[in-house]
Design a protein around this motif. Structure first.
Motif: not given
Length: 487
Positions: A1-5, A27-32, A47-50, A54-60
């Motif tokens: 989704m984001l391209s990191f440097e 992890p459960e998404l509250i806000a994005f 989707d919200s699950a992904t 990602w934003f819990s850090g569970n999946q890099p």
């Protein structure tokens, strides 16, 4: 989704230490913040699950390279040579749609080499507070870190009691602080310090590179940005709460919304933070504290500067003293806008000082006062005048001030001035009791009040029934007198 440097990670350790995220239970998404994600160059939003993974850090996240940043800091005036990201990890940098490099960081993502015995987690309450307040500040045009995501962790975090946990994703121009320079200086490695300073010049102040003394030019540029930032805080009654040097951004952004709060009943000595018992960081003290922090920054840069001896100290001191005229110029501009006067008006300062005195003596709410003054300026109706006078315990004194203000405002009366006045005076702020209501509801599993308040405070000039309800000052029983850090 984001391209990191990963430009910052090329700096030597211990400025950055590779560290893995500690997964959370559920992890459960509250806000994005989808508009911000698009601004950062995201092409597709999963989707919200992904997003929760990602934003819990569970999946890099693809191309992320998590690491903790080292920094030191003066905490309430006492120097601690090593603090660092004890519960945060820099995932990397993205180049946004304007070509600007910006950091993406997880907060509450687990232990790091800088945790000092802490759990590396964040309670839910501080995550919601930072999301709301930072996005309000962005909507007000005040330089700030941004909120990209908030994820409930499904775990409990123990502070004074066991609380729900969460992970926050923060976006910043960078997370480099005065404390980062103090940390580098404490290593007594001039090459390390120079590498950090050169990185900051390249990233934030490229014009300094061509100066006769790039490091003096860097100091002068940071002083100017901080002065403007603090003036803008003061214009809306923002009280940071913990202005330690490790919470002072080199990029000139508001960073680390811990026990922050907004002035309600006007009092220059107002402080809300539970850890600020001596009111070191009270509202009126913020300019002097910012200048003190900048003096600590200057001390770290001295070994890199061209001058030597007394001449060097004098030149650096002069740079710090320039905070005052930068701050005063921005404050004059903001005062004129808040009062609906021409920016060149020589009456903006004395009129503002008079109004602040009226607000303090008349026990007036700061935001409600300027909102009511804006309505009166637009209509000049008896109804709006009476609404304004009803806010004070001393209506006769305020009426006399209004006559003086009106005499000056006549010369500035035009639609452009009134538009500037409206955009200097929000209808709503994230009032302390409203933020606490949101947190209390979330602790009971109800996030609807959070989303309602977020929608309103990110449109702070839009008038609506809901905005007016949430903008109402706290009653005596609703007042929040203390705010708390999440650490």
């Amino acid at each position: 989704m984001l391209s990191f440097e990963h430009l910052y990670s090329t700096l030597p350790e211990p400025l950055w230490v590779a560290t893995q995220v500690t997964p959370v239970a559920d992890p459960e998404l509250i806000a994005f913040n989808a508009p911000l994600a698009e601004e950062l160059g995201a092409k597709e939003i999963p989707d919200s699950a992904t997003l929760a993974q990602w934003f819990s850090g569970n999946q890099p996240m693809p191309d992320a390279k998590p690491g903790a940043m080292g920094y030191a800091g003066h905490q309430f005036g006492n120097f601690v040579p090593q603090l660092g990201d004890g519960r945060a990890l820099l995932l990397g940098e993205v180049i946004d749609q304007d070509g600007v490099r910006r950091d993406v960081q997880l907060k509450g993502s687990g232990r790091t080499p800088f945790s000092r015995g802490g759990d590396g987690r964040s309670p839910l309450g501080p995550v919601l507070r930072e999301y709301l307040v930072s996005e309000f500040m962005a909507a007000m045009g005040i330089p700030t870190t941004r909120a990209l995501a908030a994820v409930a962790s499904g775990e409990r975090v123990v502070r004074q009691m066991a609380e729900p946990g969460a992970v926050f994703t923060r976006v910043a121009s960078s997370h480099i602080r005065v404390g980062t320079f103090q940390f580098a200086a404490a290593q007594r490695d001039e090459a390390l310090l120079k590498a950090l300073a050169d990185h900051v010049i390249e990233r934030h102040y490229p014009e300094a590179a061509s100066a006769e003394d790039p490091y003096m030019a860097l100091l002068e540029a940071v002083v100017a940005r901080q002065a403007v930032l603090i003036a803008r805080w003061m214009s809306i009654g923002f009280i940071h709460g913990v202005m330690n040097t490790d919470n002072c951004s080199i990029a000139g952004e508001t960073i680390d919304y811990g026990p922050c709060a907004f002035m309600e009943q006007f009092d220059p000595q107002k402080a809300y933070s539970s850890v600020d018992q001596g009111k070191r960081y009270a509202f009126a003290n913020q300019p002097a504290i910012a200048q003190w922090n900048l003096a600590r920054f200057a001390e770290t840069l001295l070994p890199l500067m061209r001058e030597e001896g007394d001449a060097l100290v004098e030149q650096a001191t002069d740079a710090i003293r320039r905070f005052d005229p930068f701050f005063a110029a921005e404050r004059r501009r903001l005062h004129a806008n808040k009062l609906g006067l021409a920016e060149e008006s020589d009456q903006a300062m004395p009129l503002m000082e008079g109004l602040e005195s009226q607000m303090q003596q008349g026990r007036m709410d700061m935001t409600a006062t300027f909102d009511a003054l804006t309505h009166y300026a637009a209509s000049l109706s008896d109804e709006h005048r009476e609404a304004l006078l009803s806010l004070t315990t001393q209506p006769d004194a305020l009426a006399a001030w209004l006559d003086n203000w009106r005499a000056e405002q006549v010369a500035s009366q035009d639609s452009q001035r009134l538009a500037a006045m409206r955009h200097a005076n929000p209808i709503i702020i994230p009032r302390n009791h409203r933020v606490q209501e949101v947190i209390d509801a979330a602790y009971d599993g109800d996030f609807a009040p959070f989303h309602t308040l977020l929608d309103v405070v990110t449109q702070p000039f839009e008038d609506s029934t809901e905005a007016r309800r949430l903008a109402a000052p706290a009653t005596e029983s609703e007042q929040v007198l203390r705010t708390f850090c999440g650490t």
